[in-house]
Design a protein around this motif. Structure first.
Motif, PDB file in Angstrom:
ATOM      1  N   GLN A 307      36.748  16.415  87.299  1.00  0.00           N
ATOM      2  CA  GLN A 307      36.853  17.609  86.464  1.00  0.00           C
ATOM      3  C   GLN A 307      37.631  17.336  85.175  1.00  0.00           C
ATOM      4  N   TRP A 308      37.112  17.928  84.092  1.00  0.00           N
ATOM      5  CA  TRP A 308      37.758  17.824  82.784  1.00  0.00           C
ATOM      6  C   TRP A 308      37.815  19.220  82.161  1.00  0.00           C
ATOM      7  N   ILE A 309      38.939  19.877  82.343  1.00  0.00           N
ATOM      8  CA  ILE A 309      39.122  21.250  81.867  1.00  0.00           C
ATOM      9  C   ILE A 309      40.472  21.341  81.165  1.00  0.00           C
ATOM     10  N   GLU A 310      40.510  21.967  80.015  1.00  0.00           N
ATOM     11  CA  GLU A 310      41.773  22.155  79.300  1.00  0.00           C
ATOM     12  C   GLU A 310      41.814  23.547  78.679  1.00  0.00           C
ATOM     13  N   ASN A 311      42.792  24.343  79.104  1.00  0.00           N
ATOM     14  CA  ASN A 311      42.975  25.688  78.562  1.00  0.00           C
ATOM     15  C   ASN A 311      44.303  25.789  77.828  1.00  0.00           C
ATOM     16  N   VAL A 312      44.266  26.348  76.630  1.00  0.00           N
ATOM     17  CA  VAL A 312      45.460  26.526  75.809  1.00  0.00           C
ATOM     18  C   VAL A 312      45.522  27.991  75.403  1.00  0.00           C
ATOM     19  N   HIS A 313      46.712  28.578  75.533  1.00  0.00           N
ATOM     20  CA  HIS A 313      46.874  30.007  75.265  1.00  0.00           C
ATOM     21  C   HIS A 313      47.390  30.250  73.850  1.00  0.00           C
ATOM     22  N   LEU A 314      46.786  31.230  73.188  1.00  0.00           N
ATOM     23  CA  LEU A 314      47.283  31.646  71.880  1.00  0.00           C
ATOM     24  C   LEU A 314      48.679  32.267  72.018  1.00  0.00           C
ATOM     25  N   LYS A 315      49.511  32.015  71.014  1.00  0.00           N
ATOM     26  CA  LYS A 315      50.874  32.543  71.024  1.00  0.00           C
ATOM     27  C   LYS A 315      51.091  33.456  69.831  1.00  0.00           C
ATOM     28  N   ASP A 316      52.109  34.283  69.935  1.00  0.00           N
ATOM     29  CA  ASP A 316      52.486  35.138  68.811  1.00  0.00           C
ATOM     30  C   ASP A 316      53.016  34.287  67.664  1.00  0.00           C
ATOM     31  N   HIS A 317      52.765  34.734  66.449  1.00  0.00           N
ATOM     32  CA  HIS A 317      53.373  34.079  65.293  1.00  0.00           C
ATOM     33  C   HIS A 317      53.751  35.144  64.279  1.00  0.00           C
ATOM     34  N   ALA A 318      54.928  35.009  63.698  1.00  0.00           N
ATOM     35  CA  ALA A 318      55.419  35.992  62.734  1.00  0.00           C
ATOM     36  C   ALA A 318      54.852  35.740  61.341  1.00  0.00           C
ATOM     37  N   LYS A 319      54.718  34.468  60.974  1.00  0.00           N
ATOM     38  CA  LYS A 319      54.214  34.097  59.660  1.00  0.00           C
ATOM     39  C   LYS A 319      53.097  33.087  59.826  1.00  0.00           C
ATOM     40  N   GLU A 320      52.239  32.985  58.810  1.00  0.00           N
ATOM     41  CA  GLU A 320      51.119  32.044  58.910  1.00  0.00           C
ATOM     42  C   GLU A 320      51.616  30.610  59.050  1.00  0.00           C
ATOM     43  N   GLY A 321      52.753  30.304  58.426  1.00  0.00           N
ATOM     44  CA  GLY A 321      53.311  28.957  58.570  1.00  0.00           C
ATOM     45  C   GLY A 321      53.645  28.640  60.014  1.00  0.00           C
ATOM     46  N   SER A 380      41.966  33.245  58.884  1.00  0.00           N
ATOM     47  CA  SER A 380      40.583  32.817  58.666  1.00  0.00           C
ATOM     48  C   SER A 380      40.483  31.318  58.443  1.00  0.00           C
ATOM     49  N   ASN A 381      41.502  30.754  57.822  1.00  0.00           N
ATOM     50  CA  ASN A 381      41.458  29.322  57.531  1.00  0.00           C
ATOM     51  C   ASN A 381      41.420  28.470  58.801  1.00  0.00           C
ATOM     52  N   PHE A 382      41.826  29.044  59.930  1.00  0.00           N
ATOM     53  CA  PHE A 382      41.727  28.318  61.204  1.00  0.00           C
ATOM     54  C   PHE A 382      40.292  27.902  61.481  1.00  0.00           C
ATOM     55  N   TYR A 383      39.336  28.774  61.174  1.00  0.00           N
ATOM     56  CA  TYR A 383      37.940  28.476  61.488  1.00  0.00           C
ATOM     57  C   TYR A 383      37.386  27.350  60.624  1.00  0.00           C
ATOM     58  N   ALA A 384      38.018  27.132  59.481  1.00  0.00           N
ATOM     59  CA  ALA A 384      37.661  25.968  58.665  1.00  0.00           C
ATOM     60  C   ALA A 384      38.376  24.716  59.168  1.00  0.00           C
ATOM     61  N   GLN A 385      39.687  24.818  59.381  1.00  0.00           N
ATOM     62  CA  GLN A 385      40.457  23.637  59.766  1.00  0.00           C
ATOM     63  C   GLN A 385      40.039  23.095  61.129  1.00  0.00           C
ATOM     64  N   PHE A 386      39.862  23.973  62.106  1.00  0.00           N
ATOM     65  CA  PHE A 386      39.456  23.488  63.422  1.00  0.00           C
ATOM     66  C   PHE A 386      38.075  22.838  63.354  1.00  0.00           C
ATOM     67  N   THR A 387      37.176  23.424  62.580  1.00  0.00           N
ATOM     68  CA  THR A 387      35.837  22.844  62.439  1.00  0.00           C
ATOM     69  C   THR A 387      35.919  21.461  61.817  1.00  0.00           C
ATOM     70  N   ARG A 388      36.758  21.311  60.800  1.00  0.00           N
ATOM     71  CA  ARG A 388      36.924  19.984  60.190  1.00  0.00           C
ATOM     72  C   ARG A 388      37.473  18.984  61.205  1.00  0.00           C
ATOM     73  N   ASP A 389      38.440  19.390  62.008  1.00  0.00           N
ATOM     74  CA  ASP A 389      39.005  18.480  63.012  1.00  0.00           C
ATOM     75  C   ASP A 389      37.979  18.143  64.095  1.00  0.00           C
ATOM     76  N   ALA A 390      37.149  19.122  64.476  1.00  0.00           N
ATOM     77  CA  ALA A 390      36.088  18.851  65.446  1.00  0.00           C
ATOM     78  C   ALA A 390      35.050  17.906  64.860  1.00  0.00           C
ATOM     79  N   ARG A 391      34.791  18.034  63.566  1.00  0.00           N
ATOM     80  CA  ARG A 391      33.866  17.113  62.893  1.00  0.00           C
ATOM     81  C   ARG A 391      34.387  15.681  62.924  1.00  0.00           C
ATOM     82  N   VAL A 392      35.674  15.519  62.673  1.00  0.00           N
ATOM     83  CA  VAL A 392      36.274  14.174  62.710  1.00  0.00           C
ATOM     84  C   VAL A 392      36.104  13.576  64.101  1.00  0.00           C
ATOM     85  N   PHE A 393      36.340  14.396  65.129  1.00  0.00           N
ATOM     86  CA  PHE A 393      36.148  13.936  66.506  1.00  0.00           C
ATOM     87  C   PHE A 393      34.691  13.540  66.745  1.00  0.00           C
ATOM     88  N   ALA A 394      33.760  14.373  66.297  1.00  0.00           N
ATOM     89  CA  ALA A 394      32.335  14.095  66.515  1.00  0.00           C
ATOM     90  C   ALA A 394      31.896  12.839  65.773  1.00  0.00           C
TER      91      ALA A 394
END
Length: 611
Positions: A307-321, A380-394
């Motif tokens: 089995q290969w399963i990995e779950n990560v939970h979103l956390k609260d953040h006060a600022k985008e940084g 919104s920038n998460f959807y760009a950055q994560f996609t770029r990182d997934a592209r590097v992996f691919a």
């Protein structure tokens, strides 16, 4: 070769809610596809701008788009983007990948392996008849609050699956001149559906069917799935677990034969899936705190028992940084674990890997507050950055092959901004990057206003005045509108509302808790208790999708804006009311109710996190 492809399936518009004329609480709606196309039109415009095509004259782009023909013919729209208006479909009762996912025969039982698929087809075909008799088209025992069907739903479901398979044929085929990266714009979503357990708007699992198709037709033996929807993809995880378990069983049998001095059988390697998810552990399907759901959504296992399963939970953040600090330290873990998966399962040629993104946008900062009630507000920038990182992996591990499939995302702005950012990162070449101001508030406002259907102005009594003229739109906006008109060649119109069919509110809802309840009910649903939805082998029930528990339903009043987009009502606890105490007139229904209780699809709502 195009940098990236867009696959559009307009048959998906046909899946709609028909129990009542009142669709004010229906969030998984056909119009989601329009919002996604608006975001894609903006992304194509910006990509063209970056690679050197002037946005000042959209005529060349429009001329290229004019060459598009309906059907599965694709055409570059002045490269680097390829658009396919797909007419692909398949038969869910006979297609090998669908049967592999939702109808795999169990040698230990006499159960008809096609039972669920036959039922799904019949539910869709019989929906009008059922509803006209005062019954629900969704059988008792399934979640009434988040599932609905109409006779055309089967066209949408089969068209969605056919388009995913067509996309995979294009991406994987080494002789195809199109892109190795693609985004498939379809609905209904799929990641909550297990083998025979529809839930959470999902009736089939689009991504797992795609993985099975890649395996059975193209020899892809290792699949990596990154799920970035707000909600845990419990259906995808349960199917991945079951498929991995079967592959592990076959592997152990081969090893035992070799150890006994026997020749191993001549079989092709089984499919291995790495499933990972970044999600809100407080949201559906875990919102009620059901132990099996929370445990499944928290699994982290790397190789044990296959089995290969990995779950990560979103956390609260006060600022985008703060969010980006968590991204580097916490959320990118699913990519690091994927590296471990491909390295640990490496084959001789190491070219049998395909990457999927289960691409939901409902964690967005622009999602309805009633959907993303725990305030994750992913930028919104998460959807760009994560996609770029997934592209590097691919690029490193999968020959650059990556297929993104639309899952959730329900407000127009969440879908527009999310697809805009996501596809910019998917479609830009490596030497180019995006500008996050592209999807700032002003640009999103302008984009939505420019693509809004204009209603003719009537005569107004009073003194005559000079007609108002809108300011000339910026060149990029004018071009985006032109591209959108070609992505949506025949404007979608909501079907004319017919005679009302009397329905009553559901006693089951999708995403809610009891108002004022400090702890969820402990009773498990029938489907969870029986372990339903666990294909091929004995699998821990905590990894299977169970139905939500019966609780006192609550709703939040929503109004409709002039552009047709539902607005979130006040988030205070005073805006909630229990359906059990709501009269028919309050619910917008005639006072005389039918003898049979027929549920309405409603969005599961609950108190704000701080209440």
């Amino acid at each position: 070769m195009a940098n990236a492809s867009i696959f559009i399936q307009d048959a998906c518009y046909q899946h709609r809610y028909i129990r009542s004329r009142d669709t004010s609480l229906i969030v998984e709606r056909p119009e989601r596809l329009i919002a996604a196309k608006i975001g894609l039109a903006a992304a194509v415009t910006r990509i063209q701008e970056v690679v050197g095509k002037s946005a000042g004259d959209p005529n060349d782009m429009v001329a290229a788009l004019d060459k598009l023909t309906l059907g599965s013919r694709s055409s570059d729209i002045t490269a680097p983007i390829n658009v396919v208006h797909s007419s692909a479909t398949l038969d869910i009762l006979s297609h090998p990948a669908v049967k592999f996912t939702h109808g795999f025969p169990d040698p230990n039982t006499a159960k008809d392996s096609n039972e669920y698929l036959r039922n799904l087809k019949k539910w869709s075909e019989d929906s009008i008849e059922k509803i006209s008799k005062g019954d629900s088209e969704i059988p008792q025992g399934l979640a009434q609050g988040d599932l609905y069907l109409c006779p055309e739903s089967l066209n949408a479901i089969q068209g969605a699956l056919g388009t995913v398979c067509e996309c995979i044929d294009t991406v994987v085929d080494p002789n195809h001149s199109s892109s190795k990266r693609a985004f498939v714009v379809i609905r209904p979503p799929g990641h909550h559906c297990g083998e025979d357990t529809p839930s959470g708007f999902c009736f089939v699992n689009n991504v797992i069917v795609g993985a099975a198709h890649a395996h059975l037709k193209h020899g892809i033996h290792r699949v990596v799935i990154f799920d970035i929807d707000l909600h845990h993809g419990n259906g995808t995880q349960s199917l991945a677990w079951a498929i991995n378990e079967e592959t592990q069983r076959q592997k152990l049998e081969v090893e035992a034969r070799i150890e006994a001095g026997n020749s191993p059988p001549a079989t092709i390697p089984g499919l291995q899936i790495y499933y990972s998810s970044i999600h809100d552990i407080l949201s559906y399907p875990c919102e009620d705190g059901t132990p099996s759901m929370v445990q499944a959504a928290s699994v982290s296992i790397s190789g044990a028992h296959g089995q290969w399963i990995e779950n990560v939970h979103l956390k609260d953040h006060a600022k985008e940084g703060d969010f980006w600090g968590m991204y580097e330290e916490h959320y990118k873990k699913i990519i690091h674990k994927a590296e471990e998966f491909v390295q640990s399962t490496a084959t001789k040629n190491n070219e049998d890997v395909l990457v999927f993104i289960s691409c939901g946008f409902d964690a967005s900062e622009h999602e309805y507050a009633s959907m993303s009630r725990h305030g994750r507000k992913v930028p919104s920038n998460f959807y760009a950055q994560f996609t770029r990182d997934a592209r590097v992996f691919a690029e490193k591990h999968a020959k650059g092959r990556i297929v993104s499939v639309l899952e959730g995302g329900y407000s127009d702005r969440a879908l527009i901004s999310g697809t805009f950012a996501h596809f910019c990162a998917l479609g830009l070449s490596e030497e180019h990057t995006w500008n996050e101001t592209w999807w700032n508030k002003d640009n999103l406002d302008a984009l939505q206003n420019a693509t809004k259907t204009k209603k003719p102005r009537g005569h107004v009594s009073g003194p005559l005045s000079a007609p108002k003229t809108d300011p000339e739109p910026e060149p990029w906006l004018k071009q985006a509108v032109s591209i959108f008109q070609h992505l949506e060649p025949i404007p979608f119109k909501t079907p004319r509302k017919g005679k009302a069919i009397l329905v009553e509110p559901s006693s089951r809802t999708l995403r809610q808790r009891k108002v004022g309840s400090s702890s969820p009910a402990s009773a498990k649903s029938k489907s969870e208790a029986t372990g339903k939805g666990m294909p091929r082998g004995k699998i821990n029930s905590s990894l299977s999708k169970g139905q939500g528990k019966k609780t006192e339903p609550v709703v939040i009043t929503e109004s409709t804006r002039s552009d047709g987009q539902a607005e979130d009502s006040d988030s205070s606890t005073e805006s909630f009311s229990t359906l059990s105490s709501m009269s028919d007139s309050d619910a917008g229904l005639p006072i005389s109710a039918p003898s049979k209780k027929l549920p309405r699809v409603i969005l599961k709502l609950g108190p704000p996190p701080n209440s």
